[in-house]
Design an enzyme around this catalytic site. Structure first.
Site, PDB file in Angstrom:
ATOM      1  N   VAL A  40       0.841  -1.298   0.072  1.00 35.57           N
ATOM      2  CA  VAL A  40      -0.002  -0.128  -0.054  1.00 35.57           C
ATOM      3  C   VAL A  40       0.887   1.184  -0.071  1.00 35.57           C
ATOM      4  CG1 VAL A  40      -1.842   1.200   1.244  1.00 35.57           C
ATOM      5  CG2 VAL A  40      -1.719  -1.281   1.201  1.00 35.57           C
TER       6      VAL A  40
ATOM      7  N   PHE B 240       1.492   7.849  -2.177  1.00 36.05           N
ATOM      8  CA  PHE B 240       1.784   9.017  -3.061  1.00 36.05           C
ATOM      9  C   PHE B 240       1.386   8.607  -4.461  1.00 36.05           C
ATOM     10  CE2 PHE B 240       4.430   9.947   0.511  1.00 36.05           C
ATOM     11  CZ  PHE B 240       4.230  11.342   0.773  1.00 36.05           C
TER      12      PHE B 240
ATOM     13  N   ASP C  62      13.604  10.956  -3.624  1.00 33.73           N
ATOM     14  CA  ASP C  62      13.301   9.900  -2.540  1.00 33.73           C
ATOM     15  C   ASP C  62      14.015   8.371  -3.159  1.00 33.73           C
ATOM     16  OD1 ASP C  62      12.340   8.606  -0.346  1.00 33.73           O
ATOM     17  OD2 ASP C  62      10.576   7.912  -0.850  1.00 33.73           O
TER      18      ASP C  62
END
Length: 385
Positions: A17, A20, A100
Protein backbone atom coordinates in the site's frame (compact mmCIF):
# COMPACT_ATOMS: atom_id res chain seq x y z
CA UNK A 1 -15.52 -16.24 -9.09
CA UNK A 2 -15.53 -13.11 -6.92
CA UNK A 3 -12.45 -11.48 -8.43
CA UNK A 4 -12.55 -7.78 -9.32
CA UNK A 5 -12.00 -6.81 -12.95
CA UNK A 6 -10.79 -3.34 -13.96
CA UNK A 7 -10.80 -2.80 -17.72
CA UNK A 8 -8.92 -5.75 -19.23
CA UNK A 9 -7.26 -6.60 -15.91
CA UNK A 10 -8.29 -8.91 -13.07
CA UNK A 11 -7.08 -7.76 -9.66
CA UNK A 12 -5.01 -10.23 -7.65
CA UNK A 13 -3.62 -10.01 -4.14
CA UNK A 14 -2.57 -6.68 -2.65
CA UNK A 15 1.22 -6.68 -2.46
CA UNK A 16 1.62 -3.33 -0.75
CA UNK A 17 0.00 0.00 0.00
CA UNK A 18 1.34 3.43 -0.92
CA UNK A 19 0.19 6.98 -0.33
CA UNK A 20 1.80 9.01 -3.11
CA UNK A 21 0.35 7.42 -6.26
CA UNK A 22 -1.28 10.66 -7.42
CA UNK A 23 -1.53 12.70 -10.58
CA UNK A 24 2.06 13.98 -10.44
CA UNK A 25 3.53 10.46 -10.39
CA UNK A 26 1.27 9.44 -13.26
CA UNK A 27 2.25 12.42 -15.41
CA UNK A 28 5.96 11.86 -14.75
CA UNK A 29 6.04 8.13 -15.35
CA UNK A 30 3.93 8.07 -18.50
CA UNK A 31 6.63 10.12 -20.20
CA UNK A 32 9.52 7.85 -19.25
CA UNK A 33 11.02 5.04 -21.33
CA UNK A 34 14.35 3.89 -19.90
CA UNK A 35 15.70 0.36 -19.28
CA UNK A 36 16.33 1.14 -15.61
CA UNK A 37 13.13 3.00 -14.73
CA UNK A 38 9.86 1.20 -14.01
CA UNK A 39 7.46 1.74 -16.92
CA UNK A 40 3.89 2.94 -16.52
CA UNK A 41 1.76 1.43 -19.29
CA UNK A 42 -1.78 2.53 -18.56
CA UNK A 43 -3.90 4.48 -16.08
CA UNK A 44 -7.48 3.49 -15.26
CA UNK A 45 -9.50 5.96 -13.20
CA UNK A 46 -12.61 5.07 -11.18
CA UNK A 47 -14.69 7.32 -8.89
CA UNK A 48 -12.80 6.02 -5.85
CA UNK A 49 -9.41 4.81 -7.11
CA UNK A 50 -6.71 5.31 -9.71
CA UNK A 51 -5.22 2.08 -11.08
CA UNK A 52 -1.78 2.24 -12.65
CA UNK A 53 -0.71 -0.67 -14.85
CA UNK A 54 3.06 -0.81 -14.41
CA UNK A 55 5.95 -2.99 -15.45
CA UNK A 56 6.36 -6.12 -13.33
CA UNK A 57 9.78 -7.05 -12.00
CA UNK A 58 10.22 -10.29 -10.11
CA UNK A 59 13.40 -9.69 -8.11
CA UNK A 60 11.95 -7.54 -5.33
CA UNK A 61 13.56 -4.56 -3.62
CA UNK A 62 17.28 -3.89 -3.58
CA UNK A 63 16.86 -3.22 0.16
CA UNK A 64 15.61 -6.77 0.81
CA UNK A 65 18.40 -8.20 -1.33
CA UNK A 66 21.08 -6.37 0.70
CA UNK A 67 19.45 -7.38 4.00
CA UNK A 68 19.40 -11.02 2.93
CA UNK A 69 22.80 -11.26 1.24
CA UNK A 70 24.84 -8.54 2.90
CA UNK A 71 27.21 -6.27 1.03
CA UNK A 72 27.85 -6.90 -2.65
CA UNK A 73 31.27 -7.33 -4.19
CA UNK A 74 32.79 -4.27 -5.81
CA UNK A 75 32.14 -5.35 -9.41
CA UNK A 76 28.44 -6.11 -8.81
CA UNK A 77 28.02 -2.90 -6.78
CA UNK A 78 29.49 -0.89 -9.63
CA UNK A 79 27.24 -2.57 -12.21
CA UNK A 80 24.05 -1.79 -10.27
CA UNK A 81 25.23 1.72 -9.41
CA UNK A 82 25.97 2.43 -13.07
CA UNK A 83 22.42 1.39 -13.95
CA UNK A 84 20.90 3.50 -11.17
CA UNK A 85 22.91 6.58 -12.13
CA UNK A 86 21.88 6.15 -15.77
CA UNK A 87 18.23 6.22 -14.66
CA UNK A 88 18.83 9.26 -12.46
CA UNK A 89 20.57 11.02 -15.36
CA UNK A 90 17.55 10.26 -17.57
CA UNK A 91 15.23 11.81 -14.96
CA UNK A 92 17.33 14.95 -14.68
CA UNK A 93 17.56 15.34 -18.46
CA UNK A 94 13.77 15.29 -18.51
CA UNK A 95 13.62 17.91 -15.75
CA UNK A 96 12.45 15.53 -13.03
CA UNK A 97 14.15 15.11 -9.66
CA UNK A 98 13.18 11.93 -7.79
CA UNK A 99 13.82 13.17 -4.21
CA UNK A 100 13.28 9.78 -2.57
CA UNK A 101 16.02 7.53 -3.91
CA UNK A 102 16.75 4.61 -1.58
CA UNK A 103 17.24 0.82 -1.90
CA UNK A 104 13.53 0.31 -1.12
CA UNK A 105 12.69 2.25 -4.29
CA UNK A 106 15.13 0.35 -6.50
CA UNK A 107 13.68 -2.93 -7.76
CA UNK A 108 15.51 -5.88 -9.33
CA UNK A 109 14.38 -7.84 -12.37
CA UNK A 110 14.94 -11.53 -13.12
CA UNK A 111 18.48 -10.79 -14.37
CA UNK A 112 19.49 -8.67 -11.36
CA UNK A 113 19.16 -5.37 -13.18
CA UNK A 114 18.09 -2.24 -11.31
CA UNK A 115 14.79 -0.42 -11.92
CA UNK A 116 14.06 2.91 -10.23
CA UNK A 117 10.49 3.07 -8.92
CA UNK A 118 8.11 5.20 -6.81
CA UNK A 119 8.07 8.73 -8.19
CA UNK A 120 5.49 9.85 -5.63
CA UNK A 121 7.79 12.52 -4.19
CA UNK A 122 9.28 13.57 -7.50
CA UNK A 123 9.13 17.14 -8.68
CA UNK A 124 9.28 18.75 -12.11
CA UNK A 125 12.19 21.18 -12.28
CA UNK A 126 12.08 24.64 -13.81
CA UNK A 127 15.12 26.74 -14.70
CA UNK A 128 15.94 29.24 -11.96
CA UNK A 129 13.51 27.77 -9.43
CA UNK A 130 14.46 26.25 -6.10
CA UNK A 131 12.67 23.73 -3.88
CA UNK A 132 12.24 23.82 -0.12
CA UNK A 133 10.04 20.80 0.65
CA UNK A 134 11.57 18.46 3.23
CA UNK A 135 10.77 15.01 1.91
CA UNK A 136 12.25 11.57 1.48
CA UNK A 137 13.63 9.10 4.00
CA UNK A 138 15.87 10.76 6.65
CA UNK A 139 18.75 8.28 6.29
CA UNK A 140 19.06 9.09 2.57
CA UNK A 141 18.16 12.79 2.69
CA UNK A 142 20.76 15.44 1.89
CA UNK A 143 21.76 18.02 4.56
CA UNK A 144 20.00 20.86 2.74
CA UNK A 145 16.76 18.87 2.66
CA UNK A 146 16.57 18.03 6.37
CA UNK A 147 17.66 21.55 7.34
CA UNK A 148 14.93 23.18 5.27
CA UNK A 149 17.30 25.16 3.03
CA UNK A 150 16.57 25.91 -0.62
CA UNK A 151 17.87 23.39 -3.15
CA UNK A 152 17.77 23.13 -6.93
CA UNK A 153 16.95 19.43 -7.05
CA UNK A 154 19.53 17.26 -8.85
CA UNK A 155 22.07 17.58 -6.05
CA UNK A 156 19.76 15.85 -3.55
CA UNK A 157 19.48 12.84 -5.87
CA UNK A 158 23.29 12.72 -6.09
CA UNK A 159 23.53 12.58 -2.29
CA UNK A 160 20.93 9.79 -2.09
CA UNK A 161 22.72 7.88 -4.85
CA UNK A 162 25.93 8.14 -2.82
CA UNK A 163 24.16 6.62 0.19
CA UNK A 164 22.88 3.79 -2.02
CA UNK A 165 26.41 3.15 -3.34
CA UNK A 166 27.71 2.98 0.24
CA UNK A 167 24.94 0.51 1.14
CA UNK A 168 25.83 -1.67 -1.85
CA UNK A 169 29.52 -1.75 -0.94
CA UNK A 170 29.22 -1.99 2.85
CA UNK A 171 25.82 -3.52 3.57
CA UNK A 172 25.11 -0.69 6.04
CA UNK A 173 24.24 3.01 5.89
CA UNK A 174 26.82 5.80 6.19
CA UNK A 175 24.52 7.81 8.46
CA UNK A 176 22.32 5.91 10.91
CA UNK A 177 20.96 6.43 14.41
CA UNK A 178 17.72 5.60 16.21
CA UNK A 179 17.68 9.10 17.69
CA UNK A 180 16.52 11.38 14.86
CA UNK A 181 18.25 14.61 16.07
CA UNK A 182 21.53 12.67 16.34
CA UNK A 183 20.97 11.24 12.86
CA UNK A 184 20.41 14.73 11.46
CA UNK A 185 23.61 15.97 13.11
CA UNK A 186 25.61 13.11 11.56
CA UNK A 187 24.20 13.93 8.12
CA UNK A 188 24.91 17.65 8.45
CA UNK A 189 28.47 16.92 9.64
CA UNK A 190 28.98 14.60 6.65
CA UNK A 191 31.41 12.33 8.49
CA UNK A 192 31.06 8.61 7.85
CA UNK A 193 33.09 5.46 8.48
CA UNK A 194 35.02 3.96 5.55
CA UNK A 195 35.90 0.26 5.99
CA UNK A 196 39.46 -0.78 5.17
CA UNK A 197 38.32 -3.19 2.47
CA UNK A 198 37.00 -0.34 0.30
CA UNK A 199 39.00 0.62 -2.76
CA UNK A 200 40.63 4.07 -2.27
CA UNK A 201 39.22 5.06 -5.66
CA UNK A 202 35.62 4.40 -4.63
CA UNK A 203 36.21 6.13 -1.29
CA UNK A 204 37.15 9.31 -3.16
CA UNK A 205 33.94 9.00 -5.20
CA UNK A 206 31.81 8.49 -2.07
CA UNK A 207 33.36 11.52 -0.37
CA UNK A 208 32.68 13.65 -3.44
CA UNK A 209 29.05 12.50 -3.66
CA UNK A 210 28.44 12.85 0.10
CA UNK A 211 29.84 16.38 0.23
CA UNK A 212 27.78 18.48 2.68
CA UNK A 213 28.11 21.63 0.57
CA UNK A 214 25.84 21.07 -2.47
CA UNK A 215 27.98 23.47 -4.52
CA UNK A 216 31.01 21.21 -4.02
CA UNK A 217 29.09 17.96 -4.41
CA UNK A 218 29.75 15.75 -7.42
CA UNK A 219 27.56 16.17 -10.48
CA UNK A 220 26.55 13.34 -12.79
CA UNK A 221 29.25 14.54 -15.18
CA UNK A 222 31.85 14.27 -12.39
CA UNK A 223 30.72 10.75 -11.54
CA UNK A 224 30.76 9.62 -15.16
CA UNK A 225 34.34 10.86 -15.51
CA UNK A 226 35.52 9.16 -12.31
CA UNK A 227 37.99 6.33 -12.91
CA UNK A 228 36.13 3.87 -10.66
CA UNK A 229 32.77 4.48 -12.32
CA UNK A 230 34.10 4.17 -15.88
CA UNK A 231 35.32 0.59 -15.41
CA UNK A 232 33.21 -1.96 -17.38
CA UNK A 233 30.66 0.75 -18.22
CA UNK A 234 28.13 -0.52 -20.83
CA UNK A 235 27.80 1.85 -23.78
CA UNK A 236 24.00 1.87 -23.78
CA UNK A 237 23.77 3.48 -20.32
CA UNK A 238 25.10 6.83 -21.56
CA UNK A 239 24.75 6.94 -25.36
CA UNK A 240 26.68 9.66 -27.15
CA UNK A 241 23.46 10.92 -28.72
CA UNK A 242 20.80 11.21 -25.97
CA UNK A 243 18.06 11.32 -28.60
CA UNK A 244 19.04 7.85 -29.86
CA UNK A 245 16.56 5.09 -29.10
CA UNK A 246 17.07 1.42 -29.90
CA UNK A 247 13.30 1.12 -30.41
CA UNK A 248 11.75 2.84 -33.41
CA UNK A 249 8.36 4.03 -32.18
CA UNK A 250 5.31 4.64 -34.34
CA UNK A 251 4.03 8.01 -33.07
CA UNK A 252 0.63 7.54 -34.69
CA UNK A 253 0.12 4.24 -32.89
CA UNK A 254 1.00 5.82 -29.57
CA UNK A 255 -1.81 8.35 -29.95
CA UNK A 256 -4.24 5.45 -29.52
CA UNK A 257 -4.08 4.57 -25.82
CA UNK A 258 -5.06 0.85 -26.10
CA UNK A 259 -2.58 0.44 -28.95
CA UNK A 260 0.09 2.20 -26.90
CA UNK A 261 -0.34 -0.27 -24.06
CA UNK A 262 -0.12 -3.27 -26.38
CA UNK A 263 2.82 -1.74 -28.27
CA UNK A 264 4.96 -1.20 -25.18
CA UNK A 265 4.03 -4.52 -23.58
CA UNK A 266 5.11 -6.36 -26.72
CA UNK A 267 8.33 -4.35 -27.07
CA UNK A 268 9.29 -4.80 -23.41
CA UNK A 269 8.48 -8.49 -23.11
CA UNK A 270 9.49 -10.00 -26.43
CA UNK A 271 12.82 -11.66 -27.01
CA UNK A 272 15.09 -9.25 -28.80
CA UNK A 273 15.44 -11.69 -31.67
CA UNK A 274 11.94 -12.34 -32.94
CA UNK A 275 10.43 -15.77 -33.38
CA UNK A 276 10.57 -15.18 -37.13
CA UNK A 277 14.34 -14.80 -37.05
CA UNK A 278 16.26 -17.55 -38.86
CA UNK A 279 18.30 -20.13 -36.93
CA UNK A 280 22.06 -19.74 -36.72
CA UNK A 281 22.56 -22.12 -39.65
CA UNK A 282 20.92 -19.60 -41.99
CA UNK A 283 23.70 -17.13 -41.33
CA UNK A 284 26.27 -19.56 -42.67
CA UNK A 285 24.75 -19.40 -46.17
CA UNK A 286 27.07 -17.36 -48.40
CA UNK A 287 24.05 -16.00 -50.33
CA UNK A 288 23.02 -14.00 -47.25
CA UNK A 289 26.28 -12.17 -46.73
CA UNK A 290 24.75 -9.23 -48.57
CA UNK A 291 21.72 -9.08 -46.26
CA UNK A 292 22.70 -7.99 -42.73
CA UNK A 293 21.12 -9.19 -39.51
CA UNK A 294 20.61 -6.71 -36.70
CA UNK A 295 23.72 -7.07 -34.54
CA UNK A 296 24.13 -3.66 -32.91
CA UNK A 297 24.79 -3.69 -29.18
CA UNK A 298 21.52 -2.80 -27.45
CA UNK A 299 20.27 -2.43 -23.88
CA UNK A 300 18.43 -5.74 -24.15
CA UNK A 301 21.69 -7.53 -25.02
CA UNK A 302 23.38 -6.02 -21.98
CA UNK A 303 20.47 -6.68 -19.62
CA UNK A 304 20.12 -10.37 -20.49
CA UNK A 305 23.63 -11.85 -20.25
CA UNK A 306 22.27 -15.36 -20.82
CA UNK A 307 20.94 -14.50 -24.27
CA UNK A 308 23.09 -16.01 -27.04
CA UNK A 309 24.19 -13.42 -29.52
CA UNK A 310 24.23 -13.95 -33.28
CA UNK A 311 27.44 -13.47 -35.18
CA UNK A 312 27.49 -10.35 -37.31
CA UNK A 313 27.58 -10.37 -41.08
CA UNK A 314 28.74 -7.83 -43.58
CA UNK A 315 26.36 -4.90 -44.25
CA UNK A 316 24.83 -4.62 -47.68
CA UNK A 317 25.33 -1.64 -49.98
CA UNK A 318 21.53 -1.33 -50.09
CA UNK A 319 21.73 0.37 -46.69
CA UNK A 320 23.68 3.25 -48.23
CA UNK A 321 20.92 3.78 -50.76
CA UNK A 322 18.26 3.83 -48.07
CA UNK A 323 20.18 6.40 -46.04
CA UNK A 324 20.81 8.50 -49.14
CA UNK A 325 17.05 8.68 -49.68
CA UNK A 326 16.60 9.83 -46.07
CA UNK A 327 14.84 6.65 -45.00
CA UNK A 328 15.24 4.80 -41.69
CA UNK A 329 15.51 1.03 -41.87
CA UNK A 330 15.35 -1.82 -39.40
CA UNK A 331 16.26 -5.39 -40.33
CA UNK A 332 13.83 -7.82 -38.70
CA UNK A 333 15.34 -10.86 -40.39
CA UNK A 334 17.35 -11.48 -43.59
CA UNK A 335 14.15 -11.37 -45.68
CA UNK A 336 12.22 -8.66 -43.85
CA UNK A 337 13.28 -5.01 -43.84
CA UNK A 338 11.18 -2.34 -42.13
CA UNK A 339 11.49 1.21 -43.46
CA UNK A 340 9.80 4.28 -42.04
CA UNK A 341 9.31 8.00 -42.73
CA UNK A 342 8.04 7.57 -46.28
CA UNK A 343 5.52 4.95 -47.33
CA UNK A 344 7.21 2.57 -49.68
CA UNK A 345 7.42 -1.10 -50.60
CA UNK A 346 10.51 -3.17 -51.26
CA UNK A 347 10.74 -6.27 -53.39
CA UNK A 348 13.83 -8.42 -53.84
CA UNK A 349 14.40 -10.18 -57.17
CA UNK A 350 17.08 -12.83 -57.71
CA UNK A 351 18.85 -12.20 -61.01
CA UNK A 352 21.31 -15.09 -60.73
CA UNK A 353 23.06 -17.07 -58.02
CA UNK A 354 25.09 -14.06 -56.87
CA UNK A 355 23.06 -11.02 -57.91
CA UNK A 356 19.83 -9.58 -56.57
CA UNK A 357 17.70 -6.64 -57.68
CA UNK A 358 16.09 -4.56 -54.92
CA UNK A 359 13.03 -2.61 -56.04
CA UNK A 360 11.96 0.47 -54.04
CA UNK A 361 8.41 1.56 -54.84
CA UNK A 362 6.45 4.41 -53.30
CA UNK A 363 3.03 3.19 -52.24
CA UNK A 364 1.58 6.70 -52.44
CA UNK A 365 2.86 7.14 -56.00
CA UNK A 366 1.37 3.81 -56.98
CA UNK A 367 -2.05 4.77 -55.56
CA UNK A 368 -1.97 8.15 -57.35
CA UNK A 369 -0.96 6.51 -60.62
CA UNK A 370 -3.77 3.96 -60.42
CA UNK A 371 -6.26 6.72 -59.65
CA UNK A 372 -5.16 8.54 -62.81
CA UNK A 373 -5.33 5.34 -64.87
CA UNK A 374 -1.60 5.29 -65.46
CA UNK A 375 0.93 2.51 -65.13
CA UNK A 376 2.35 2.17 -61.65
CA UNK A 377 5.55 0.48 -62.67
CA UNK A 378 7.83 3.48 -62.09
CA UNK A 379 10.19 2.71 -59.25
CA UNK A 380 13.70 3.11 -57.95
CA UNK A 381 15.82 0.02 -58.34
CA UNK A 382 19.21 -0.89 -56.98
CA UNK A 383 21.41 -3.79 -57.92
CA UNK A 384 22.83 -5.82 -55.04
CA UNK A 385 25.59 -8.31 -55.79
Amino acid sequence: DGRVKIGHYILGDTLGVGTFGKRREIQNLKLFRHPHIIKLYQVISTPSDIFMVMEYVSGGELFDYICKNGRLDEKESRRLFQQILSGVDYCHRHMVVHRDLKPENVLLDAHMNAKIADFGLSNMMSDGEFLRTSCGSPNYAAPEVISGRLYAGPEVDIWSSGVILYALLCGTLPFDDDHVPTLFKKICDGIFYTPQYLNPSVISLLKHMLQVDPMKRATIKDIREHEWFKQDLPKYLFPEDPSYSXTMIDDEALKQDPLAVAYHLIIDNRDFYLATSPPDSFLDDHHLTRVPFLVAETPRDELNPQKXKHQGVRKAKXHLGIRQLDYEXKVVNPYYLRVRRKKMSLQLYQVDSRTYLLDFRSIDDXIDAEAQGKSSEASLTXSVT
